[in-house]
Structure formats: structure tokens, C-alpha cells
Scaffold this active site. Structure first.
Site, PDB file in Angstrom:
ATOM      1  N   ASP A   6       0.870  -1.228  -0.073  1.00  0.00           N
ATOM      2  CA  ASP A   6      -0.063   0.136   0.042  1.00  0.00           C
ATOM      3  C   ASP A   6       1.021   1.320  -0.039  1.00  0.00           C
ATOM      4  O   ASP A   6       1.804   1.504   0.906  1.00  0.00           O
ATOM      5  CB  ASP A   6      -0.990  -0.041   1.388  1.00  0.00           C
ATOM      6  CG  ASP A   6      -1.810   1.381   1.483  1.00  0.00           C
ATOM      7  OD1 ASP A   6      -1.549   2.159   0.653  1.00  0.00           O
ATOM      8  OD2 ASP A   6      -2.207   1.501   2.736  1.00  0.00           O
ATOM      9  N   LYS A  68       2.904  11.503  -3.085  1.00  0.00           N
ATOM     10  CA  LYS A  68       1.883  10.858  -4.069  1.00  0.00           C
ATOM     11  C   LYS A  68       1.032  11.478  -4.933  1.00  0.00           C
ATOM     12  O   LYS A  68       0.470  11.245  -6.067  1.00  0.00           O
ATOM     13  CB  LYS A  68       1.028   9.621  -3.322  1.00  0.00           C
ATOM     14  CG  LYS A  68       0.304   8.805  -3.977  1.00  0.00           C
ATOM     15  CD  LYS A  68      -0.504   7.859  -2.966  1.00  0.00           C
ATOM     16  CE  LYS A  68      -1.465   7.010  -3.523  1.00  0.00           C
ATOM     17  NZ  LYS A  68      -1.960   6.216  -2.718  1.00  0.00           N
ATOM     18  N   GLU A 145      -7.234   1.027  -4.874  1.00  0.00           N
ATOM     19  CA  GLU A 145      -7.288   0.604  -3.182  1.00  0.00           C
ATOM     20  C   GLU A 145      -8.473   0.015  -2.681  1.00  0.00           C
ATOM     21  O   GLU A 145      -8.451  -0.858  -1.836  1.00  0.00           O
ATOM     22  CB  GLU A 145      -7.126   1.916  -2.737  1.00  0.00           C
ATOM     23  CG  GLU A 145      -5.464   2.026  -2.972  1.00  0.00           C
ATOM     24  CD  GLU A 145      -4.981   3.631  -2.676  1.00  0.00           C
ATOM     25  OE1 GLU A 145      -5.957   4.513  -2.279  1.00  0.00           O
ATOM     26  OE2 GLU A 145      -3.886   4.103  -2.920  1.00  0.00           O
ATOM     27  N   ASP A 168     -12.785   5.853   2.377  1.00  0.00           N
ATOM     28  CA  ASP A 168     -11.324   6.048   2.441  1.00  0.00           C
ATOM     29  C   ASP A 168     -10.927   7.420   2.822  1.00  0.00           C
ATOM     30  O   ASP A 168     -10.595   8.107   1.966  1.00  0.00           O
ATOM     31  CB  ASP A 168     -10.545   5.246   1.167  1.00  0.00           C
ATOM     32  CG  ASP A 168      -8.938   5.353   1.614  1.00  0.00           C
ATOM     33  OD1 ASP A 168      -8.438   5.838   2.564  1.00  0.00           O
ATOM     34  OD2 ASP A 168      -8.247   4.769   0.914  1.00  0.00           O
TER      35      ASP A 168
END
Ligand code: AMP
Length: 568
Positions: A6, A68, A145, A168
């Protein structure tokens, strides 16, 4: 060896498929989450993970987090004179996770399943793959994800077809996905999100709330702006975590030996965060609307991401959905565990039934066209969608267009990805021109077929039925041609950096933490920390692991004590 990773905005984690179950691998500090942070010093010294995050307070200009968000763009970051791409930075985190696996198992992983947000476009996916390659990992698969979360929550074994929602909320991003399963196929039906919303914003809201409440706050003005922000945000994060389990918590920092504190109640925090909580609704509504599913048909609300542990978020969710969300799997671990399950599936892990995973196109693909309005005026550059976002892939769709001018000799289609009506705001992927027989305007039809497959390749076929002429284009991103050269260059760049060896990680992290504490104090407290630091450095020079371990424990106890009184 194949591992599941992850690669998160705030934290990353790695897990393996072992003895029939996914298992997280702890880092050198014994933690299952490694902060996605990198810090450099002159001379190429490099820190990754917790030590880098600790250096954020003392060396904000040489430290970077949340990279990211930049992946797939041409942005670069210069830290202590070294320029790195977002892929390089991600590769440093991946490499450190691979080191952890090697330390735990004695075997260096060579392959990985890496998770990406469902909305990542081709460029971002390719850049993520490239980061893996730079780190020496063959990326066997990128999985979304929410799909990974679904695997971790065991929702794939349920056998019913009811859709569920994956909520999320991480440190810097918010993603909502609607996932459905049918006959062993996992399908991400829709995804939406806000990539500028996460735990960090709740920290900022808390800082705004407490800053005016601090006594002696003028001392804050003595700090450079970036240090001031880093200090306040770090303290806010601690307070916010404390508020996850208590009704009241203390916000506290020390600047120039001056303690600044304020008490915060969860009610006051809830009020300060109200506008952020409101922003959680929109992506939920958008995702449900995109796949025509109403809230009542959702079988489950699955929580992923550390920031979903905030009671203020859980309360809002319970209100929004009229039921309690599912947090049976640790929200910070779900995605990495799911990636490991996928790794298990790929390597034929015993005890796993074959699950196929279907994804959706995360963005709309179409062409730029021109149209005439009712007054005969010509409008150029209008986006004509062919494959709409959230269509399950693989998919093939055709649209028919007509010539616009009399005796037109050719038609050119520019191919775009994006959602804006004005194509200039979308990403141009390529262009295709086809000759047409000269006829009056509107008399020649041209068919455009888009075929989009699971590996993300777009095949464009253009045909002119009246003449039988066809043209074909397989879209390979500009970026891809540079890939191999880039990977080699990045590896060279990273080779020059001296990342601390893993067996020194605990010492390096302790030094970074102690230096952060040292800078936060003046006077006696600073002297005490300084002395302890000198002693620890002396122990390090002796190179005797037992002496080092004792000194490290001693310093750790001292810092814990100081933290307990005045969390920096
Ligand atoms: P992630 O990106 O999923 O690793 O989530 C990181 C975010 O979760 C950060 O903003 C953390 O502050 C937040 N977080 C982690 N644990 C807690 C907790 N117990 N209470 C509140 N926020 C938390």
C-alpha cells in the site's frame, strides 16, 4: 518473492501472503506503517519513514511528504541540493519496505502488487509502476485501493451481489468507491473523491481553533513560517489522535523553552471541523449517482484510512448512511492486507479461490469535435465522450460523426481523457486523421471506435463506411517512450544517496527525534537533551551493539518523559 504494498499518501505498508493469510511486515522500528516521507542532507545523506518525518520539524525545507499527490506530473522536488522526481521519492519508500521484508524473511522481494487510488489516470499508474521498477520491484499488478480493501474485509467471499461503499479518508486524500461482486468478479462500479481532503486538513482546522487560545503566542512569531507550521501541525495531529479516544485533550508545544498549551474539547473540535465534514458528502453523492445506486441498497460501509478513526467522521457517516460503518479490519491496514491477498492469488496461494477483478475506466475518454450552433456559428474544441468514466473495462464503444464543411478532404480526431467540455482542459492523448471523399457537408459519416482494455491501453479505430477507409491508433503515452531511460537515470540518481542502513534505523530515528526535541527547548531542558544526545553519539562511536541499545533506550525514556509533559 511477491509482496503486496500500500503506497499511501501519508503512510505506506507492506504485507505478504503467508501460511494461508495476509501478514503485515513491520519496519525497522517495529511499526506496521512507514510514513511516506523522505528527508535529505547535503552530501546525499537520506532518511526515509519516521526519521524523515521527525526531521520535518527541524528541516522542513529538506523534507517532503505527500509526494503521491505529484506522481504522474512533471513536478520535481529539490531537497538539500538534490532534485528528485515523485517516482524517485516513491521508489525510496518502496525500497525501504523491500528492505523490511528482506530483514523479516531473509529473502529480497523482487515482485510486487501495488495499490493505487481508483481514480488514478494512466499517467499516474505508469509513474507508480516506474517507481516500483526504480526500486528494483517488478510490478506484477496495480490494483485499486477499494478493491484491495474489499479483499481484506472478506467481502469477496460473501457471494451476494449487493454493492458496498468503501470510505477511505487518509492523511491527505479522500476516496469513495462503490464496489460490487458477482460470480467472483469484483467490480469497482464508481469512484469519486477529493484529493485535497484528509487528516492534514483536520490538523489545520485544529490549529486554527487553538492558536488564538495559546498564552504567550507572540513567541511563535520568532519562528520561520515553515517551522512554525510544521510544529503546530505536528502538535495538532497528536491532539487530534488523543481526541479519538477522549472527550478532551491538551494541545501543547514548547517554543524557545516557553510552553504553550490549550485544552480542546471534542465538541469544539467537531465544530471547527464542520466545514470539512460537510465536504465528505459530495463525493459520496457523486459516486452513488454515477452508478445509479441509492444509499439504501448499500450492504456495507467499509472504513479505510487512519482518519476514519476520528469520532467526528464516524458520527457524520452514521448520520449520512443511517447505520454504523464496518470497521472490523484495522482501517490503516486494510489496503496492504488486500494487496497481499491479491499477491497470494497471483502466486496461486493455497486456500484462495480464483477471484477475478474487474475495474472501471477511471476517467472519460473521447474526441474533440467541432459543432455548428443554431445560428450556423462554428464551435471548435468541444469534447465528445465515447467511453464515459466508471464504465467497466474491457469496453468497446462506437460513435458516429459527420463532416462539417463542403468538400472536406479529411477529418482529424484529437483524442482526450478528462471530464471538461472544453477539450483544452482535458489531457490530450493523441490524434488520428482519416481521408474522406469530397461531398457536401454532413453527407459523409465517420465512425470512431474506442476499445479500452484492462491493462489501460486505448485502441482507436476510425472508419469511413462510404469509402471503406480505416485508420487505427494504439495510444501509448508520450511518457512511456521515455520510461526505460528514466528508470536507469533515476536509479543512478538514487545510488548516489546514502540511505541509512536498515540495522541503524532505530538509532537514526532516535537521533532525529532527539534533535527535534533539542530544537524545541532552551535552557535547562535543552541542556539535558543535549547531554543525552552527546552520550548517545558517544555510544554510537563505540560500535558495541549492547552499549548502543542501552543508550538508545535511556534517551528514548528521557524523550518520552519530556513528550509526556510537553508534546512537541
Ligand atoms: P493514512 O493515510 O490512511 O495512513 O491515514 C493517516 C491519517 O490518519 C493521518 O492524518 C492521521 O492523523 C490519521 N490517524 C491515524 N490514527 C488516528 C487516530 N487514532 N485518530 C485520528 N486520526 C488518526
Amino acid at each position: 518473492m511477491l509482496v503486496g504494498i500500500d503506497l499511501g499518501t501519508t503512510n505506506s505498508a507492506v504485507a505478504l501472503w503467508k501460511d494461508g493469510a495476509p501478514q503485515l511486515v513491520p519496519n525497522a522500528l517495529g511499526k506496521e506503517l512507514t510514513p511516506s516521507a523522505v528527508s535529505l542532507a547535503k552530501g546525499g545523506q537520506a532518511w526515509v519513514g519516521q526519521a524523515a518525518l521527525d526531521r520535518m520539524a527541524t528541516h522542513p525545507a529538506d523534507t517532503v511528504t505527500s509526494f503521491k499527490r505529484m506522481i504522474g506530473t512533471a513536478t520535481t522536488v529539490t531537497l538539500a541540493g538534490t532534485t528528485l522526481t515523485p517516482e524517485d521519492l516513491s521508489a525510496m519508500v518502496l525500497r525501504s519496505l523491500a528492505d523490511d521484508v528482506e530483514a523479516a524473511t531473509g529473502e529480497r522481494p523482487t515482485q510486487a502488487v501495488i495499490t493505487v487510488p481508483a481514480y488514478f489516470n494512466e499517467r499516474q499508474r505508469r509513474a507508480t509502476r516506474r517507481a516500483g521498477e526504480i526500486a528494483g520491484l517488478e510490478v506484477k499488478r496495480l490494483i485499486n485501493e477499494p478493491t484491495a480493501a474489499a479483499l481484506a474485509f472478506g467481502l469477496t467471499d460473501r457471494g451476494d451481489r449487493e454493492p458496498f461503499l468503501v470510505f477511505d479518508l487518509g492523511g491527505g486524500t479522500f476516496d469513495v468507491s462503490i464496489v460490487e461482486m458477482f460470480d467472483g468478479i469484483v467490480e469497482v462500479r464508481a469512484s469519486a473523491g477529493d484529493n485535497r481532503l484528509g487528516g492534514d486538513d483536520f490538523d489545520a482546522a485544529l490549529v486554527k481553533l487553538v492558536e488564538p487560545l495559546l498564552d504567550n503566542r507572540t513567541v511563535l512569531d520568532t519562528l520561520p513560517a515553515d517551522r512554525r507550521r510544521a510544529l503546530l501541525n505536528l502538535a495538532a495531529e497528536r491532539t487530534r489522535r488523543a481526541l479519538s479516544t477522549a472527550e478532551e485533550a491538551e494541545f501543547s508545544i514548547v517554543v524557545e523553552g516557553e510552553p504553550l498549551t490549550a485544552r480542546v474539547s471534542s465538541d469544539a473540535f467537531e465544530e471547527a471541523a464542520a466545514s470539512l465534514v460537510k465536504r465528505l458528502r459530495d463525493p459520496v453523492i457523486r459516486a452513488l449517482r454515477d452508478c445509479h445506486i441509492d444509499v439504501k441498497s448499500l450492504s456495507d460501509i467499509v472504513l479505510v484510512g487512519g482518519a476514519t478513526r476520528m469520532p467526528v467522521v464516524r458520527k457524520a457517516l452514521t448520520r449520512m448512511f443511517g447505520r454504523f460503518p464496518n470497521a472490523t479490519v484495522h482501517p490503516d491496514h486494510a489496503v496492504a492486507l488486500g494487496a497481499a491477498i491479491q499477491a497470494g492469488l497471483l502466486s496461486g496461494g493455497a486456500g484462495l479461490e480464483e477471484i477475478r477483478i474487474t475495474d472501471v475506466a477511471p476517467f472519460t475518454l473521447g474526441v474533440g469535435t467541432a459543432t455548428r450552433d443554431a445560428h450556423g456559428r462554428f464551435h471548435d474544441d468541444i469534447f465528445a465522450p465515447i467511453i464515459e468514466r466508471n464504465t467497466p473495462v474491457p469496453v468497446s464503444r462506437m460513435e458516429r460523426f459527420q463532416t462539417l464543411a463542403d468538400n472536406q478532404r479529411q477529418v482529424t480526431f484529437a483524442i482526450y481523457q478528462g471530464e471538461a467540455r472544453d477539450v483544452k482542459k482535458n489531457v490530450k492523448l493523441g490524434e488520428l486523421t482519416v481521408p474522406v471523399p469530397p461531398r457536401p457537408a454532413g453527407e459523409v459519416a465517420v465512425d470512431v471506435r474506442f476499445t479500452y482494455d484492462t491493462s489501460g491501453l486505448l485502441d482507436v479505430d476510425v472508419s469511413v463506411p462510404v469509402s471503406g477507409t480505416t485508420r487505427n491508433l494504439v495510444i501509448v503515452d508520450e511518457e512511456d517512450r521515455r520510461t526505460q531511460k528514466d528508470v536507469a537515470e533515476s536509479r543512478k540518481r538514487l545510488e548516489k544517496l546514502k540511505v541509512h542502513p536498515r540495522d541503524e534505523a532505530e538509532n537514526v530515528a532516535m537521533l532525529a527525534r532527539a534533535e527535534r526535541a533539542y530544537e524545541g527547548f532552551t535552557g535547562t531542558a535543552r541542556d539535558i537533551i543535549g547531554q543525552a544526545l552527546t552520550e548517545f553519539q558517544g555510544a554510537l562511536e563505540k560500535q558495541d551493539p549492547r552499549i548502543i541499545a542501552d543508550a538508545r533506550e535511556g534517551l528514548g525514556r528521557l524523550l518520552d518523559e519530556i513528550d509526556a509533559h510537553s508534546p512537541l
